[in-house]
Design a protein around this motif. Structure first.
Motif, PDB file in Angstrom:
ATOM      1  N   ASN A 131      66.617   9.295  97.744  1.00 39.62           N
ATOM      2  CA  ASN A 131      66.347  10.202  96.631  1.00 39.62           C
ATOM      3  C   ASN A 131      66.416   9.459  95.302  1.00 39.62           C
ATOM      4  O   ASN A 131      67.106   8.435  95.200  1.00 39.62           O
ATOM      5  CB  ASN A 131      67.364  11.348  96.612  1.00 39.62           C
ATOM      6  N   PRO A 132      65.719   9.955  94.287  1.00 42.87           N
ATOM      7  CA  PRO A 132      65.777   9.303  92.974  1.00 42.87           C
ATOM      8  C   PRO A 132      67.193   9.354  92.406  1.00 42.87           C
ATOM      9  O   PRO A 132      67.954  10.289  92.659  1.00 42.87           O
ATOM     10  CB  PRO A 132      64.802  10.134  92.123  1.00 42.87           C
ATOM     11  N   ALA A 133      67.548   8.328  91.623  1.00 43.06           N
ATOM     12  CA  ALA A 133      68.857   8.294  90.976  1.00 43.06           C
ATOM     13  C   ALA A 133      68.908   9.329  89.857  1.00 43.06           C
ATOM     14  O   ALA A 133      67.922   9.565  89.155  1.00 43.06           O
ATOM     15  CB  ALA A 133      69.129   6.902  90.432  1.00 43.06           C
ATOM     16  N   LEU A 134      70.067   9.958  89.691  1.00 44.56           N
ATOM     17  CA  LEU A 134      70.295  10.932  88.634  1.00 44.56           C
ATOM     18  C   LEU A 134      71.210  10.323  87.584  1.00 44.56           C
ATOM     19  O   LEU A 134      72.189   9.639  87.909  1.00 44.56           O
ATOM     20  CB  LEU A 134      70.934  12.202  89.208  1.00 44.56           C
ATOM     21  N   THR A 135      70.910  10.582  86.315  1.00 39.70           N
ATOM     22  CA  THR A 135      71.689  10.034  85.216  1.00 39.70           C
ATOM     23  C   THR A 135      72.659  11.080  84.682  1.00 39.70           C
ATOM     24  O   THR A 135      72.288  12.243  84.465  1.00 39.70           O
ATOM     25  CB  THR A 135      70.766   9.565  84.077  1.00 39.70           C
ATOM     26  N   PHE A 136      73.902  10.652  84.461  1.00 41.60           N
ATOM     27  CA  PHE A 136      74.941  11.529  83.930  1.00 41.60           C
ATOM     28  C   PHE A 136      75.607  10.853  82.733  1.00 41.60           C
ATOM     29  O   PHE A 136      75.609   9.634  82.618  1.00 41.60           O
ATOM     30  CB  PHE A 136      75.998  11.823  85.000  1.00 41.60           C
ATOM     31  N   THR A 137      76.191  11.682  81.878  1.00 38.63           N
ATOM     32  CA  THR A 137      76.924  11.192  80.717  1.00 38.63           C
ATOM     33  C   THR A 137      78.391  11.562  80.858  1.00 38.63           C
ATOM     34  O   THR A 137      78.720  12.751  80.961  1.00 38.63           O
ATOM     35  CB  THR A 137      76.383  11.797  79.421  1.00 38.63           C
ATOM     36  N   PRO A 138      79.300  10.581  80.910  1.00 38.92           N
ATOM     37  CA  PRO A 138      80.731  10.907  80.944  1.00 38.92           C
ATOM     38  C   PRO A 138      81.130  11.652  79.673  1.00 38.92           C
ATOM     39  O   PRO A 138      80.867  11.189  78.565  1.00 38.92           O
ATOM     40  CB  PRO A 138      81.406   9.543  81.032  1.00 38.92           C
ATOM     41  N   ILE A 139      81.750  12.823  79.817  1.00 36.86           N
ATOM     42  CA  ILE A 139      82.119  13.621  78.652  1.00 36.86           C
ATOM     43  C   ILE A 139      83.626  13.837  78.535  1.00 36.86           C
ATOM     44  O   ILE A 139      84.113  14.279  77.488  1.00 36.86           O
ATOM     45  CB  ILE A 139      81.403  14.993  78.672  1.00 36.86           C
ATOM     46  N   TRP A 140      84.375  13.513  79.587  1.00 38.07           N
ATOM     47  CA  TRP A 140      85.827  13.702  79.527  1.00 38.07           C
ATOM     48  C   TRP A 140      86.488  12.919  80.649  1.00 38.07           C
ATOM     49  O   TRP A 140      85.962  12.831  81.760  1.00 38.07           O
ATOM     50  CB  TRP A 140      86.167  15.180  79.674  1.00 38.07           C
ATOM     51  N   GLU A 141      87.627  12.305  80.344  1.00 41.80           N
ATOM     52  CA  GLU A 141      88.438  11.689  81.379  1.00 41.80           C
ATOM     53  C   GLU A 141      89.884  11.654  80.918  1.00 41.80           C
ATOM     54  O   GLU A 141      90.170  11.641  79.724  1.00 41.80           O
ATOM     55  CB  GLU A 141      87.953  10.286  81.730  1.00 41.80           C
ATOM     56  N   ASP A 142      90.799  11.664  81.891  1.00 42.80           N
ATOM     57  CA  ASP A 142      92.213  11.701  81.544  1.00 42.80           C
ATOM     58  C   ASP A 142      93.031  11.313  82.765  1.00 42.80           C
ATOM     59  O   ASP A 142      92.502  11.194  83.882  1.00 42.80           O
ATOM     60  CB  ASP A 142      92.610  13.101  81.074  1.00 42.80           C
ATOM     61  N   ILE A 143      94.323  11.087  82.544  1.00 45.63           N
ATOM     62  CA  ILE A 143      95.263  10.868  83.630  1.00 45.63           C
ATOM     63  C   ILE A 143      96.237  12.042  83.636  1.00 45.63           C
ATOM     64  O   ILE A 143      96.354  12.763  82.640  1.00 45.63           O
ATOM     65  CB  ILE A 143      96.030   9.539  83.474  1.00 45.63           C
TER      66      ILE A 143
END
Length: 205
Positions: A131-143
Motif C-alpha cells: 500500500n502507498p505510504a501515509l504521511t503523519f505529523t507528530p503533534i504531541w508526545e510525553d512521558i
C-alpha cells in the motif's frame, strides 16, 4: 478508546518496572581505539572466549547498543538476522542522547501484516506492505508523569487518520529472526475505516 489507552499505558509501566536499567539504552555508539587494519569482534556471549559471530569496522559509526551486561563491560548489538555482544571498551557513546525524549529518527516495524513506521522530527511515514505510504505529523508526545523515561506516548495526525502509539524501552523480538531490539511499540490507527491495532519493535539505527 481513552479507556483502552490508559490500560495500555499502565501495562507498559508495569512491564518496564522490571527493566529500570534500560533507561539509558538503546543508544548510539561509534567504534574507537581499534587499529585501521583490524576489526571489533561481535561475540556469541559476554566473554572474549566465546565464538565470533560478526565484526564491526574500525571506523564504524551509529552502532545501536540495545543494552549492557550487568558489569557494563559488554554491549548487546543486533545485526541482520542475529545479535551478539561487543566490548564496550572499544565503543564511544555519541553525545546529546537524552533519554527524557523519544529518540528520532526512530524506525518501527511489525508483521502479519508487514508494516513500517518511520518517525522523524517533523513528519512520520506509515506503510503497510503493498500500500502507498501515509504521511503523519507528530503533534504531541510525553512521558508518564513522575516516571523515568522508559516509555513514551506520541500522537501523530494525518489527512484522514491519526496514530497514537506507546513506545517503551524494552527488549523486543520481531518473531522472525534472532535480532534483538531495544524498543517495543503498541500502535493504534484511527480513521474513517475504524481502529487498527499493531504491535512491533523499533530501532534508532
Amino acid at each position: 478508546m481513552l479507556k483502552y489507552l490508559l490500560v495500555l499505558a499502565i501495562s507498559v509501566l508495569n512491564t518496564n518496572s522490571a527493566f529500570a536499567g534500560w533507561v539509558d539504552y538503546p543508544a548510539l555508539y561509534d567504534v574507537t581505539g581499534v587499529a585501521s587494519d583490524d576489526v571489533l569482534n561481535v561475540r556469541e556471549g559476554q566473554s572474549a572466549s566465546t565464538p565470533i559471530i560478526n565484526t564491526l569496522a574500525p571506523n564504524q559509526r551509529n552502532i545501536e547498543i540495545v543494552n549492557v551486561s550487568d558489569d557494563g563491560r559488554w554491549g548487546l548489538v543486533s545485526f541482520p538476522g542475529g545479535s551478539g555482544w561487543v566490548s564496550m571498551r572499544y565503543l564511544a557513546r555519541q553525545p546529546d542522547q537524552n533519554p527524557q525524549y523519544l529518540p528520532k529518527p526512530l524506525n518501527c516495524s511489525g508483521n502479519e501484516p508487514f508494516w513500517g513506521l518511520s518517525i522523524g522530527n517533523q513528519t512520520a511515514l506509515f506503510e503497510i506492505a503493498g500500500n502507498p505510504a501515509l504521511t503523519f505529523t507528530p503533534i504531541w508526545e510525553d512521558i508518564p508523569i513522575g516516571m523515568q523515561a522508559v516509555s513514551y506516548a506520541i500522537k501523530m495526525q494525518g489527512n484522514n487518520e491519526d496514530i497514537t502509539a506507546i513506545i517503551s524501552r524494552n527488549r523486543c523480538s520481531d518473531g522472525m529472526s534472532e535480532s534483538v531490539y531495544g524498543f517495543a511499540i503498541d500502535l493504534i490507527i484511527s480513521g474513517q475505516s475504524g481502529n487498527q491495532y499493531y504491535t512491533g519493535c523499533c530501532s534508532i539505527n
